[in-house]
Design an enzyme around this catalytic site. Structure first.
Site, PDB file in Angstrom:
ATOM      1  N   HIS A  47      -5.045   5.728  -3.763  1.00  0.00           N
ATOM      2  CA  HIS A  47      -4.766   6.095  -2.376  1.00  0.00           C
ATOM      3  C   HIS A  47      -4.397   7.574  -2.322  1.00  0.00           C
ATOM      4  CE1 HIS A  47      -3.753   1.828  -0.683  1.00  0.00           C
ATOM      5  NE2 HIS A  47      -4.846   1.834  -1.432  1.00  0.00           N
ATOM      6  N   GLU A  49      -1.944   9.186  -0.977  1.00  0.00           N
ATOM      7  CA  GLU A  49      -0.542   9.493  -1.255  1.00  0.00           C
ATOM      8  C   GLU A  49      -0.259   9.496  -2.756  1.00  0.00           C
ATOM      9  OE1 GLU A  49      -1.830   7.199   0.816  1.00  0.00           O
ATOM     10  OE2 GLU A  49      -0.328   6.519   2.254  1.00  0.00           O
ATOM     11  N   CYS A  80       2.176   2.649  -1.585  1.00  0.00           N
ATOM     12  CA  CYS A  80       2.430   4.079  -1.451  1.00  0.00           C
ATOM     13  C   CYS A  80       3.883   4.348  -1.075  1.00  0.00           C
ATOM     14  CB  CYS A  80       1.474   4.685  -0.440  1.00  0.00           C
ATOM     15  SG  CYS A  80      -0.244   4.651  -1.030  1.00  0.00           S
TER      16      CYS A  80
END
Length: 166
Positions: A47, A49, A80
């Site tokens: 992801h 992040e 995250c």
């Protein structure tokens, strides 16, 4: 947030869900950049992040990102949010809410759980319209391409739902 939107645009160019993230230090210097890479890398943890946090930790030479601020175009998910908390990021600023997986207030509020050793400050809605638009456009285009393929294969589609093969 403009830099995060730029990262989202780069992930869009790769066919990824367009989410971007940027970590800046207390002086405003860019420490880490990230964009979704889950599809390209076949990695559910890739992801934006997480990748921005990894980049910032590498550049800083320390996994503790105390004093840093994370800008991300979509409200972080539970995974995250955990990475943000573990990295000791001081402030999270996100754009669009995520009603299906947002862990900072939309679906859940993970930082409301008592007992953690660190709680980042959260600011929501930064350039929310721009952040939401890039995602809405991506999914609208993806659905229309899916519908066209299914029609070519003889699958009847009504209001976006697959019904049956003809």
């Amino acid at each position: 947030m403009e830099l995060a939107l730029g990262q989202a645009a780069q992930s869009l160019d790769l066919g990824e869900v367009p989410i971007g993230a940027v970590v800046v230090d207390a002086n405003g210097r860019v420490m880490g950049l990230g964009r979704n890479m889950a599809e390209s890398w076949n990695d559910p943890t890739a992801h934006a992040e997480v990748l921005a946090i990894r980049d910032a930790a590498r550049r800083r030479g320390d996994w503790r990102l105390a004093g840093c601020r994370l800008y991300v175009t979509l409200e972080p998910c539970l995974m995250c949010a955990g990475a943000i908390q573990q990295s000791r990021i001081a402030v999270v600023c996100y754009g669009a809410p995520s009603p299906k997986s947002g862990a900072l207030g939309s679906l859940a509020d993970v930082y409301a759980i008592q007992g953690f050793n660190h709680y980042p400050q959260v600011t929501a809605g930064i350039k929310a319209d721009q952040c939401a638009k890039i995602l809405a456009d991506f999914f609208r285009d993806k659905r229309s391409r899916l519908d066209a393929r299914e029609l070519r294969r003889g699958v009847r589609v009504v209001e976006g739902a697959r019904l049956e093969s003809e």
